[in-house]
Motif scaffolding. Structure first.
Motif, PDB file in Angstrom:
ATOM      1  N   GLU A 134       0.696  -1.235   0.057  1.00  0.00           N
ATOM      2  CA  GLU A 134       0.163  -0.025  -0.074  1.00  0.00           C
ATOM      3  C   GLU A 134       0.934   1.049   0.074  1.00  0.00           C
ATOM      4  O   GLU A 134       0.518   2.260  -0.746  1.00  0.00           O
ATOM      5  N   TRP A 135       1.890   1.325   0.982  1.00  0.00           N
ATOM      6  CA  TRP A 135       2.703   2.332   1.102  1.00  0.00           C
ATOM      7  C   TRP A 135       3.526   2.761  -0.250  1.00  0.00           C
ATOM      8  O   TRP A 135       3.568   3.752  -0.848  1.00  0.00           O
ATOM      9  N   VAL A 136       4.116   1.808  -0.768  1.00  0.00           N
ATOM     10  CA  VAL A 136       4.858   1.835  -2.277  1.00  0.00           C
ATOM     11  C   VAL A 136       4.115   2.181  -3.367  1.00  0.00           C
ATOM     12  O   VAL A 136       4.347   3.066  -4.079  1.00  0.00           O
ATOM     13  N   LYS A 137       2.821   1.607  -3.504  1.00  0.00           N
ATOM     14  CA  LYS A 137       1.728   1.985  -4.399  1.00  0.00           C
ATOM     15  C   LYS A 137       1.660   3.356  -4.525  1.00  0.00           C
ATOM     16  O   LYS A 137       1.611   4.199  -5.573  1.00  0.00           O
ATOM     17  N   ARG A 138       1.004   4.014  -3.042  1.00  0.00           N
ATOM     18  CA  ARG A 138       0.766   5.330  -3.062  1.00  0.00           C
ATOM     19  C   ARG A 138       2.083   6.456  -3.509  1.00  0.00           C
ATOM     20  O   ARG A 138       1.912   7.364  -4.174  1.00  0.00           O
ATOM     21  N   THR A 139       3.269   5.862  -2.868  1.00  0.00           N
ATOM     22  CA  THR A 139       4.460   6.806  -3.251  1.00  0.00           C
ATOM     23  C   THR A 139       4.841   6.846  -4.587  1.00  0.00           C
ATOM     24  O   THR A 139       5.055   7.955  -5.212  1.00  0.00           O
ATOM     25  N   MET A 140       4.814   5.653  -5.315  1.00  0.00           N
ATOM     26  CA  MET A 140       5.078   5.523  -6.772  1.00  0.00           C
ATOM     27  C   MET A 140       4.051   6.229  -7.486  1.00  0.00           C
ATOM     28  O   MET A 140       4.591   7.062  -8.492  1.00  0.00           O
ATOM     29  N   THR A 141       2.766   6.147  -7.059  1.00  0.00           N
ATOM     30  CA  THR A 141       1.856   6.845  -8.044  1.00  0.00           C
ATOM     31  C   THR A 141       2.029   8.323  -8.071  1.00  0.00           C
ATOM     32  O   THR A 141       2.036   8.937  -8.970  1.00  0.00           O
ATOM     33  N   SER A 142       2.166   8.678  -6.820  1.00  0.00           N
ATOM     34  CA  SER A 142       2.522  10.012  -6.565  1.00  0.00           C
ATOM     35  C   SER A 142       3.689  10.583  -7.408  1.00  0.00           C
ATOM     36  O   SER A 142       3.798  11.757  -8.002  1.00  0.00           O
ATOM     37  N   THR A 143       4.810   9.859  -7.067  1.00  0.00           N
ATOM     38  CA  THR A 143       6.093   9.958  -7.811  1.00  0.00           C
ATOM     39  C   THR A 143       6.031  10.087  -9.250  1.00  0.00           C
ATOM     40  O   THR A 143       6.350  10.976 -10.016  1.00  0.00           O
ATOM     41  N   GLN A 144       5.121   9.032  -9.699  1.00  0.00           N
ATOM     42  CA  GLN A 144       4.946   8.996 -11.367  1.00  0.00           C
ATOM     43  C   GLN A 144       4.304  10.047 -11.745  1.00  0.00           C
ATOM     44  O   GLN A 144       4.379  10.510 -12.971  1.00  0.00           O
ATOM     45  N   GLU A 145       3.355  10.581 -11.140  1.00  0.00           N
ATOM     46  CA  GLU A 145       2.531  11.833 -11.684  1.00  0.00           C
ATOM     47  C   GLU A 145       3.570  12.989 -11.607  1.00  0.00           C
ATOM     48  O   GLU A 145       3.340  13.700 -12.710  1.00  0.00           O
TER      49      GLU A 145
END
Length: 356
Positions: A134-145
């Motif tokens: 959950e944490w990596v998914k949120r972090t990576m989604t924000s970073t990818q945006e």
């Protein structure tokens, strides 16, 4: 040293200084006021701080994963026992035969052989895996945006600028791989002990004896036996497992114009995700189990490639899927029930669903 300021500033400032210099301070900050300062020390509210910490999203997801894993394993322990025996080549080659064999040799309690260590293993493993996902998914989604908006990150070497194309990475896939690696590194020794308790309960009757014997035979290194092949086998499984569930859930909700799944849908989609991931990575799982318990049978392949070759040589290509049926019977309900319990506990602990 305190001096009066020059007459032109006599009514406005004081001079504080020594041989090294002087500082002019406003008259309002004279010493007598400083002497009347009321210094107060506030004791931190530990109880409130703890409540705030427990109420964070990350802790809620961590606890949800732990509770879901514990409840699932308590129900499915017999299938785990049969699956492990068939994968490593112990006893009967059929599911009913293995079931009867365990009951005849060790009684009904034999179906739960190693379940204590399994519970100790699965609680931190599921907590770490699901929390990490959950944490990596949120972090990576924000970073990818951010990368899509501002461009991929760059490295500067003198006059040379290198652009690192990372915006194509899948946040869900990367989160799944990270979850598998984190859970494996943290809990691998418990997996080793659990397999010993399951396969040879007569030699390893309980957790204390198993830990003592394993440590005596090979030290701390023995507790991490098979770590490399475990990581190699875990990566495709974990990546596919989390990716499949997340994408199936999102696609299904879009197709049905729903904001969330019900419990039955979570159960079914989780089961499909587990089946797909297990089928893809099962040969690596067979090789991993062979390496981990090979010493008990007096033969231990030197690496995963040798283990795979040994299975093919002895049993043919189909040997790579020996125990797949038992694994399916274990993995599908395990995956489905885990996701169902996990989402339910998140609803309780987080009070609201903040994402699909």
């Amino acid at each position: 040293m305190i001096q009066k300021s020059p007459s032109s500033q006599n009514n406005k400032q004081l001079v504080f200084g020594d041989v090294h210099g002087a500082v002019l301070l406003p008259r309002e900050m004279e010493l007598e006021k400083a002497q009347n300062l009321d210094l107060k020390f506030q004791v931190p509210d530990i109880g409130k701080a703890f409540q705030d910490f427990i109420g964070t999203r990350e802790v809620g997801e961590f606890l949800s994963g732990a509770l879901a894993g514990a409840m699932t394993k308590a129900v499915l322990a017999p299938l785990e026992t049969i699956r492990t025996r068939m994968v490593v080549g112990v006893g009967s080659r059929s599911i009913p035969g293995s079931f009867i064999e365990v009951v005849q040799q060790h009684g009904w309690q034999g179906l739960w052989a190693g379940n204590t260590i399994n519970m100790l293993r699965i609680v931190p493993t599921q907590a770490i895996e699901l929390g990490t996902f959950e944490w990596v998914k949120r972090t990576m989604t924000s970073t990818q945006e951010k990368w899509i908006r501002d461009g991929d990150p760059k490295l500067q070497f003198g006059d040379i600028t290198l652009t690192i194309p990372l915006s194509w990475l899948s946040p869900v896939g990367l989160a799944g791989a990270s979850a598998g690696i984190a859970g494996t590194l943290a809990c691998h020794p418990l997996e080793v002990v659990k397999d010993r308790l399951t396969v040879r309960p007569e030699d390893y009757p309980n957790l204390t004896v198993a830990l003592g014997k394993i440590y005596k035979d090979g030290g701390v290194r023995a507790l991490y036996s098979g770590l490399a092949p475990t990581l190699v086998g875990m990566l495709p499984y974990s990546t596919c497992y989390y990716f499949m569930y997340d994408k199936l859930k999102t696609s299904y909700c879009v197709a049905k114009d729903k904001k969330r799944l019900n419990r039955v849908e979570m159960l079914l989609l989780g089961a499909v995700s587990g089946l797909t991931a297990s089928t893809i990575s099962f040969p690596l799982e067979v090789a991993r189990k062979r390496l981990m318990v090979g010493a008990l049978q007096g033969k231990c392949p030197p690496n995963m490639a040798a283990a795979l070759a040994e299975v093919i040589r002895e049993e043919g290509v189909m040997g790579l899927y020996r125990g797949w049926g038992a694994s399916t019977l274990k993995v599908m309900p395990n995956s489905g029930i885990t996701w169902m319990f996990y989402e339910a506990w998140k609803d309780i602990l987080l009070l609201e669903r903040r994402h699909l």
